[in-house]
Design a protein around this motif. Structure first.
Motif, PDB file in Angstrom:
ATOM      1  N   ASP A 203       1.670  -4.686  54.772  1.00 23.70           N
ATOM      2  CA  ASP A 203       3.380  -4.101  54.760  1.00 23.70           C
ATOM      3  C   ASP A 203       3.809  -3.116  53.975  1.00 23.70           C
ATOM      4  O   ASP A 203       5.045  -2.837  54.020  1.00 23.70           O
ATOM      5  CB  ASP A 203       4.134  -5.337  55.004  1.00 23.70           C
ATOM      6  CG  ASP A 203       4.006  -6.183  55.929  1.00 23.70           C
ATOM      7  OD1 ASP A 203       3.190  -5.961  56.915  1.00 23.70           O
ATOM      8  OD2 ASP A 203       4.182  -7.493  55.804  1.00 23.70           O
TER       9      ASP A 203
ATOM     10  N   THR B 276      10.166  -7.702  63.049  1.00 22.57           N
ATOM     11  CA  THR B 276       8.904  -6.906  62.912  1.00 22.57           C
ATOM     12  C   THR B 276       8.901  -5.403  62.871  1.00 22.57           C
ATOM     13  O   THR B 276       8.100  -4.512  62.735  1.00 22.57           O
ATOM     14  CB  THR B 276       7.997  -7.071  64.303  1.00 22.57           C
ATOM     15  OG1 THR B 276       8.731  -6.624  65.472  1.00 22.57           O
ATOM     16  CG2 THR B 276       7.449  -8.367  64.374  1.00 22.57           C
TER      17      THR B 276
ATOM     18  N   LEU C 280       2.355  -5.856  64.471  1.00 24.33           N
ATOM     19  CA  LEU C 280       2.972  -7.074  64.109  1.00 24.33           C
ATOM     20  C   LEU C 280       3.534  -7.557  65.317  1.00 24.33           C
ATOM     21  O   LEU C 280       3.712  -8.882  65.519  1.00 24.33           O
ATOM     22  CB  LEU C 280       4.277  -6.775  63.110  1.00 24.33           C
ATOM     23  CG  LEU C 280       3.837  -6.405  61.679  1.00 24.33           C
ATOM     24  CD1 LEU C 280       5.160  -6.096  61.135  1.00 24.33           C
ATOM     25  CD2 LEU C 280       2.933  -7.099  61.151  1.00 24.33           C
TER      26      LEU C 280
ATOM     27  N   GLN D 261       2.073  -9.372  58.322  1.00 19.43           N
ATOM     28  CA  GLN D 261       0.833  -9.223  58.921  1.00 19.43           C
ATOM     29  C   GLN D 261      -0.225 -10.512  58.412  1.00 19.43           C
ATOM     30  O   GLN D 261      -0.778 -11.290  59.232  1.00 19.43           O
ATOM     31  CB  GLN D 261       0.221  -8.068  58.706  1.00 19.43           C
ATOM     32  CG  GLN D 261      -1.289  -8.064  59.154  1.00 19.43           C
ATOM     33  CD  GLN D 261      -1.950  -6.633  59.191  1.00 19.43           C
ATOM     34  OE1 GLN D 261      -1.255  -5.547  59.604  1.00 19.43           O
ATOM     35  NE2 GLN D 261      -3.124  -6.631  58.554  1.00 19.43           N
TER      36      GLN D 261
END
Length: 246
Positions: free
Chosen positions: A36, A119, A125, A156
């Motif tokens: 991320d 997301t 995602l 994730q």
């Protein structure tokens, strides 16, 4: 895009630092990046379309936020290689993915706004969350989705763990072993004792692009799956030796 001498590298470094981004050069792409994290790739014009470096970029588009920077426009062939499916979804596209996974249009309509917000519309995602919610009892989906807002750490990684946790035993074992292997076709799966559950478990096991009728665990998910479903070292070695001996 900026030409030579424009001070682009200095400005880009400052911009990345202010945002806590990971700044990497096209010639020095790391094997892994924090889940991320915002990743800034400088010098993308130096990546060969279809080469390993561009493959690294493609594998992470839609999985982690990416900023691509260079002195020349990204080649049309490279943009085509990304494809529209790697770009951030709009809310309607998030809804469509969720509706297909749940086979429940009305339920997806209620959940899609929150899913999209949580997301950011990143396809990787959205796909993980949709596959996970499809396996959660219908009455628990809204509450389970709201819990994502309280996730501490990479979303994730959390979603991979959540999805692995709701697989049945056969699927879990397939995912567990394939996370240590390259693309595997049905013949090899049979020799390796994986034939009973052989097939896609999207998005953890998907059709391989390079090999017909083969399946593979996507590269960005491998490390997390290996951490969640570890193989003991003797078991891992035996699996790799059996694969290499075919």
């Amino acid at each position: 895009m900026a030409g030579s001498g424009a001070g682009k590298s200095i400005l880009l470094g400052q911009w990345a630092e202010r945002r806590g981004a990971v700044l990497v050069q096209a010639e020095e792409l790391p094997a892994e990046v924090p889940p991320d994290a915002l990743v800034v790739v400088d010098g993308v014009e130096r990546l060969e379309v279809g080469g390993a470096g561009w493959g690294w970029v493609v594998a992470r588009v839609g999985v982690v936020p990416l900023v691509l920077s260079g002195r020349e426009p990204i080649p049309v062939a490279a943009v085509d290689r990304l494809g529209s499916g790697h770009l951030a979804f709009g809310e309607d596209e998030t809804y469509q993915v969720l509706a297909a996974a749940l086979a429940d249009a009305a339920g997806a309509d209620r959940l899609a706004p929150d899913l999209h917000l949580l997301t950011g519309g990143w396809p990787g995602l959205v796909g993980l969350a949709a596959a996970w919610l499809a396996r959660v009892p219908q009455a628990e989906r809204a509450g389970s989705l709201r819990q994502l807002a309280r996730v501490d750490g990479g979303l994730q990684e959390h979603l991979v763990g959540a999805l692995v946790g709701v697989l049945d035993a056969g699927e879990r074992e397939l995912v567990r072993r394939l996370a240590y292997l390259p693309a595997v076709d049905a013949g090899r799966a049979d020799v390796l004792g994986l034939a009973e559950e052989w097939g896609a478990v999207p998005p953890l096991v998907v059709p391989a692009r390079a090999e017909k009728e083969a399946f593979v665990v996507p590269e960005p998910l491998r490390k997390t799956i290996q951490q969640r479903l570890p193989l003991a070292e003797p078991e891992r070695q035996a699996l790799l030796e059996a694969f290499q001996g075919m």
